[in-house]
Design a protein around this motif. Structure first.
Motif, PDB file in Angstrom:
ATOM      1  N   GLN A  91       0.683  -1.491  -0.053  1.00  0.00           N
ATOM      2  CA  GLN A  91       0.135   0.094  -0.128  1.00  0.00           C
ATOM      3  C   GLN A  91       0.789   1.197   0.113  1.00  0.00           C
ATOM      4  N   VAL A  92       0.242   2.366  -0.799  1.00  0.00           N
ATOM      5  CA  VAL A  92       1.290   3.456  -0.802  1.00  0.00           C
ATOM      6  C   VAL A  92       0.791   4.294   0.502  1.00  0.00           C
ATOM      7  N   GLU A  93       1.790   4.359   0.969  1.00  0.00           N
ATOM      8  CA  GLU A  93       1.162   5.169   2.639  1.00  0.00           C
ATOM      9  C   GLU A  93       2.338   6.733   2.651  1.00  0.00           C
ATOM     10  N   TYR A  94       1.756   7.482   2.936  1.00  0.00           N
ATOM     11  CA  TYR A  94       3.477   8.539   3.171  1.00  0.00           C
ATOM     12  C   TYR A  94       3.678   8.978   5.094  1.00  0.00           C
ATOM     13  N   CYS A 137      15.463  12.721  -1.252  1.00  0.00           N
ATOM     14  CA  CYS A 137      14.201  13.383  -0.319  1.00  0.00           C
ATOM     15  C   CYS A 137      15.211  12.130   1.042  1.00  0.00           C
ATOM     16  N   PRO A 138      16.258  12.708   2.293  1.00  0.00           N
ATOM     17  CA  PRO A 138      16.571  12.238   3.550  1.00  0.00           C
ATOM     18  C   PRO A 138      15.518  11.550   3.631  1.00  0.00           C
ATOM     19  N   TYR A 139      13.661  12.077   3.641  1.00  0.00           N
ATOM     20  CA  TYR A 139      13.119  11.241   4.775  1.00  0.00           C
ATOM     21  C   TYR A 139      12.307  10.458   4.274  1.00  0.00           C
ATOM     22  N   TRP A 140      12.396   9.696   2.561  1.00  0.00           N
ATOM     23  CA  TRP A 140      12.163   8.850   2.192  1.00  0.00           C
ATOM     24  C   TRP A 140      10.474   8.615   2.651  1.00  0.00           C
ATOM     25  N   ALA A 141      10.047  10.354   1.298  1.00  0.00           N
ATOM     26  CA  ALA A 141       9.045  10.762   1.707  1.00  0.00           C
ATOM     27  C   ALA A 141       8.073  10.532   0.744  1.00  0.00           C
ATOM     28  N   ARG A 142       8.631  10.341  -0.467  1.00  0.00           N
ATOM     29  CA  ARG A 142       8.127  10.248  -2.232  1.00  0.00           C
ATOM     30  C   ARG A 142       7.729   8.958  -2.614  1.00  0.00           C
ATOM     31  N   LYS A 143       6.546   8.718  -2.852  1.00  0.00           N
ATOM     32  CA  LYS A 143       6.089   7.334  -3.131  1.00  0.00           C
ATOM     33  C   LYS A 143       5.413   7.312  -4.598  1.00  0.00           C
ATOM     34  N   PHE A 144       6.089   6.360  -5.329  1.00  0.00           N
ATOM     35  CA  PHE A 144       6.112   6.323  -6.563  1.00  0.00           C
ATOM     36  C   PHE A 144       4.617   5.000  -7.229  1.00  0.00           C
ATOM     37  N   ASN A 145       3.938   5.754  -8.001  1.00  0.00           N
ATOM     38  CA  ASN A 145       2.714   4.617  -8.528  1.00  0.00           C
ATOM     39  C   ASN A 145       3.589   3.114  -9.489  1.00  0.00           C
ATOM     40  N   TRP A 146       3.775   2.080  -9.331  1.00  0.00           N
ATOM     41  CA  TRP A 146       4.504   1.347  -9.833  1.00  0.00           C
ATOM     42  C   TRP A 146       3.423   0.717 -11.003  1.00  0.00           C
ATOM     43  N   ILE A 147       2.867   0.560 -10.723  1.00  0.00           N
ATOM     44  CA  ILE A 147       2.038   0.048 -11.439  1.00  0.00           C
ATOM     45  C   ILE A 147       0.180   0.784 -11.364  1.00  0.00           C
ATOM     46  N   PRO A 193      -7.491  11.209  -7.374  1.00  0.00           N
ATOM     47  CA  PRO A 193      -6.709  10.267  -7.687  1.00  0.00           C
ATOM     48  C   PRO A 193      -4.820  10.076  -8.801  1.00  0.00           C
ATOM     49  N   ARG A 194      -4.157   9.363  -8.853  1.00  0.00           N
ATOM     50  CA  ARG A 194      -2.814   9.596  -9.396  1.00  0.00           C
ATOM     51  C   ARG A 194      -3.187   8.818 -10.064  1.00  0.00           C
ATOM     52  N   TYR A 195      -2.397   8.423 -11.211  1.00  0.00           N
ATOM     53  CA  TYR A 195      -2.241   7.740 -12.958  1.00  0.00           C
ATOM     54  C   TYR A 195      -0.864   6.744 -12.032  1.00  0.00           C
ATOM     55  N   LYS A 196      -0.447   5.458 -12.982  1.00  0.00           N
ATOM     56  CA  LYS A 196       0.973   5.444 -13.265  1.00  0.00           C
ATOM     57  C   LYS A 196       1.607   5.507 -13.648  1.00  0.00           C
ATOM     58  N   GLY A 197       2.645   5.052 -12.750  1.00  0.00           N
ATOM     59  CA  GLY A 197       4.443   5.674 -13.267  1.00  0.00           C
ATOM     60  C   GLY A 197       4.235   7.153 -12.959  1.00  0.00           C
ATOM     61  N   VAL A 198       3.699   7.870 -11.599  1.00  0.00           N
ATOM     62  CA  VAL A 198       3.944   9.321 -11.002  1.00  0.00           C
ATOM     63  C   VAL A 198       4.641   9.141  -9.583  1.00  0.00           C
ATOM     64  N   MET A 199       4.557   9.875  -9.159  1.00  0.00           N
ATOM     65  CA  MET A 199       5.549   9.997  -8.251  1.00  0.00           C
ATOM     66  C   MET A 199       4.045  11.287  -7.124  1.00  0.00           C
ATOM     67  N   GLU A 200       4.439  10.477  -5.972  1.00  0.00           N
ATOM     68  CA  GLU A 200       3.679  11.337  -5.052  1.00  0.00           C
ATOM     69  C   GLU A 200       3.537  11.439  -4.033  1.00  0.00           C
ATOM     70  N   LYS A 201       3.243  11.855  -2.596  1.00  0.00           N
ATOM     71  CA  LYS A 201       3.464  12.554  -1.271  1.00  0.00           C
ATOM     72  C   LYS A 201       2.227  13.208  -0.532  1.00  0.00           C
ATOM     73  N   CYS A 202       2.813  13.327   0.808  1.00  0.00           N
ATOM     74  CA  CYS A 202       2.293  14.171   1.202  1.00  0.00           C
ATOM     75  C   CYS A 202       1.778  15.651   1.404  1.00  0.00           C
ATOM     76  N   THR A 203       0.529  16.556   1.331  1.00  0.00           N
ATOM     77  CA  THR A 203       0.926  16.909   0.817  1.00  0.00           C
ATOM     78  C   THR A 203      -0.298  18.014   2.378  1.00  0.00           C
ATOM     79  N   PHE A 204       0.518  17.691   3.896  1.00  0.00           N
ATOM     80  CA  PHE A 204      -0.515  18.415   4.776  1.00  0.00           C
ATOM     81  C   PHE A 204      -1.963  18.394   4.438  1.00  0.00           C
TER      82      PHE A 204
END
Lengths: 407, 307
Positions: free
Chosen positions: B124-127, B205-215, B235-246
């Protein structure tokens, strides 16, 4: 003007015909490469449809085999400069004869670099986002933007110089110096820049202590000038053995010396790195410990790095002793092949992967490329070697006069 | 969550080499049913900063339509509320109080429409990553990521880590196409329609905060939060990065982030750094503050504090 175009058109037709004319072994080799490309294309299609999830990469280890190959091949591409300097700058006749072949290797290597970066993209359909004015190119802030720029520039330089020289040779004319020499001088600095910028891609990341070391760029250059010329020597040996391309021993002796010296410097820098990491034994040593000895029971890279170091040391000893120089084709070139493998391991398993392990939050997740990833990589190698092969064949055709204007 | 939270391709099994070759030769690769079809408008969509107000309005409408079609709903809203002048968001987390219950992690996934992985794969993608730390040490290498027992455990303390919304963000510098940037109110965002998926930001990123949509992200229609923001939880797409936005969709409306509101211990504090009377200012002025990896020079908007 029209006559020029007609003549150039004739040059292209004859050249292409020459590229695909050869003996049965030549066709067998090309067919093999086409097979690799076909398998790679099919595997890439699968990746394009399903996403990068078909690779072994994870959020923990977010770069893998593609970026490792890319990093290695930038070094191979840069290595042509080791022939360009003595050839064009100091007019060393023995070197100058072979420099075209070195440049052809560089073209193939750069092409592979670009393809490996493309294969690594999650959204290759958005490549145009990098191209101004439609896109937004984060230059000069992003080191990746720099890398795109220097790699493409280097490709153009290496297409222009040998392309122009071969065309003139085809027409039996003297090349005009002002049309190629300025580009040769630029390409010398440019070659160093491509591998330096690629190293800065890693060293610029303060959050990755394993990469954030000033020694990385010098080590990149040293290892490139070891593996690159070693690769070129193997190509030259094949050309010398199977064609009538005029080539004396001096060129190969010279390149073997370059390989040896660069290889020794590379080992020296490695020792400096290992000492600094382990003697002080700071908290930042985790990645290096994982790489060389394993960490908390995770040790997937340990056999690789020690294989690499062993191959490096044995091959350099063989080169230092000079005992194998006069032996048969396989024996005398074995140390060079060993160095190429050693440095390929060093860039991937020794540099790219351990930079991600452990993660910045201390988690250890290991990485193993998937079968799909391996096939895509093999396909890119197939394509690069195919381009290299036909370009070298072309250079040989022109240099031996098999393809000429009045022929 | 054995073996840590490894992102494993949910719909793609690792195959043996032979199986793979068979699949390739048989052409047995078909797109998943929910894969995005090619759309010229989406392909030609400009960078968020390059769009005129009118273009933005039309893009948001198109996205609402796309999402409604894709997830078979009729209530999607995609807004692009801008920052409020005089607001600079910051977050503070009380390390003395956090009990490591991970409620924040799950509230975040719900609010932000993340890719739902499968429990057994842990993909699961978790921020937010909650670290179980040894008392007496701030060494992240001793942190336990996949603890699975009653909390809080004896002799442990807990340290949730998420995007620090750095004022000198390495990810923003890394991006070759300016697909990620810091908004004037301090939130670091990603334009999911501009990201090319090179993952250099994730390496930076030094905080390992960015998560990728591998599928292609798996997002069940009945678990969707339809109130979305262009730069946030759409909702995001396959192949893009996402992260916490507060939780940009919430905080720009004056609400607190979802992780803040769910926290049962009151460890999480959020507010406007420029407001002298805000809770966040009181904490920074009066508590002992710890900045994670301060030596890396990222100047984060995320602080840890102790009672």
């Amino acid at each position: 003007m029209a006559a020029t175009y007609v003549s150039y058109f004739g040059f292209v037709i004859k050249s292409v015909r020459g590229m695909f004319t050869g003996g049965p072994r030549y066709y067998a080799w090309l067919s093999f490469l086409v097979l690799l490309m076909a398998a790679g294309a099919a595997a890439y299609y699968r990746q394009a449809v399903l996403g990068l999830g078909v690779t072994g990469m994870t959020d923990q280890v977010s770069w893998g085999l593609y970026i490792a190959n890319f990093t290695f091949l930038v070094g191979v591409a840069a290595a042509a400069v080791m022939m360009v300097i003595p050839g064009y700058l100091y007019h060393d006749k023995a070197v100058k004869g072979g420099v075209l072949l070195g440049e052809m290797v560089a073209i193939g290597a750069i092409l592979m670099c670009l393809l490996f970066v493309m294969a690594d993209l999650g959204r290759p359909d958005r490549m145009w986002h990098m191209i101004p004015p439609f896109g937004k190119f984060n230059f000069p802030v992003s080191m990746l933007a720099w890398d795109v720029l220097v790699l493409n520039g280097y490709l153009l330089l290496n297409l222009h110089v040998p392309g122009y020289l071969l065309y003139k040779r085809y027409r039996g004319e003297e090349p005009a110096k002002w049309l190629y020499l300025p580009f040769v001088y630029i390409s010398i600095v440019w070659a160093i820049s491509i591998h330096t910028v690629t190293a800065f891609l890693y060293t610029g990341l303060a959050g990755r202590p394993f990469w954030n070391a000033a020694i990385l760029a010098p080590r990149f250059i040293a290892s490139a000038f070891c593996a690159g010329p070693a690769f070129i020597v193997l190509v030259l040996e094949i050309v010398r053995g199977w064609t009538r391309f005029p080539m004396g021993d001096r060129l190969i002796t010279f390149l073997r010396q370059v390989v040896l010296i660069a290889g020794l410097i590379n080992i020296f820098l490695l020792i400096s790195e290992i000492f600094t990491e382990f003697y002080a034994a700071s908290a930042h040593v985790a990645s290096a410990r994982y790489l060389f000895f394993g960490l908390h029971g995770h040790d997937a890279l340990v056999p690789w790095i020690w294989t690499s170091i062993s191959l490096n040391v044995l091959a350099l000893l063989a080169l230092v002793s000079r005992r194998f120089e006069q032996r048969g084709l396989v024996v005398r070139n074995l140390p060079l092949a060993m160095l190429i493998v050693a440095i390929w391991i060093e860039k991937g398993m020794g540099l790219v992967f351990p930079g991600f392990i452990p993660t910045p939050l201390g988690e250890i997740v290991e990485y193993l490329p998937s079968a799909n990833e391996v096939v895509v990589s093999a396909g890119i190698w197939g394509l690069g070697l195919f381009v290299m092969t036909v370009l070298i064949k072309h250079a040989v055709d022109i240099e031996t006069g098999a393809v000429a204007k009045n022929n | 969550m054995s073996g840590g939270s490894r992102i494993r391709p949910g719909d793609v099994k690792r195959r043996g080499f032979l199986k793979l070759l068979t699949a390739l030769t048989a052409g047995a690769v078909t797109a998943p049913a929910d894969a995005e079809a090619f759309d010229l408008d989406a392909f030609l969509q400009k960078h968020f900063h390059q769009m005129s107000d009118d273009e933005k309005r039309r893009t948001l409408q198109r996205l609402e339509q796309d999402y409604n079609d894709k997830y078979e709903r009729d209530d999607f809203t995609v807004v692009a509320d801008g920052p409020t002048p005089g607001v600079k968001f910051a977050y503070a987390l009380n390390l003395s109080k956090c009990i490591g219950c991970r409620r924040c992690v799950h509230a975040c996934v719900q609010e932000n429409n993340q890719h739902r992985g499968r429990e057994e794969r842990g993909d699961q993608v978790e921020y937010i990553r909650v670290l179980e730390m040894e008392k007496g040490s701030l060494d992240l290498e001793k942190a336990v990521h996949d603890y699975d027992h009653e909390v809080p455990a004896e002799d442990k303390y807990y340290m949730p880590v998420q995007c620090h919304h750095c004022n000198a963000a390495p990810c923003v510098k890394a991006c070759p196409v300016e697909a990620t940037w810091q908004e004037p109110d301090g939130i670091v965002v990603v334009d999911y329609n501009w990201c090319i998926g090179c993952r250099y930001c994730a390496a930076a990123c030094p905080y390992w905060a960015r998560k990728f949509n591998w599928i292609e992200p798996r997002l069940p229609a009945d678990e969707i939060n339809p109130d979305t923001h262009y730069l946030g939880n759409r909702p995001r797409y396959k192949g893009v990065m996402e992260k916490c936005t507060f939780c940009i969709n919430r905080v720009r409306k004056g609400l607190n982030p979802a992780c803040h509101d769910i926290c049962p211990t009151g460890s999480r504090k959020f507010g406007n750094l420029l407001d002298k009377d805000s809770v966040i200012r009181r904490i920074i002025d009066h508590k002992r503050i710890y900045i994670l990896k301060e030596e890396v020079g990222t100047d984060p908007s995320f602080y840890y504090f102790f009672d």
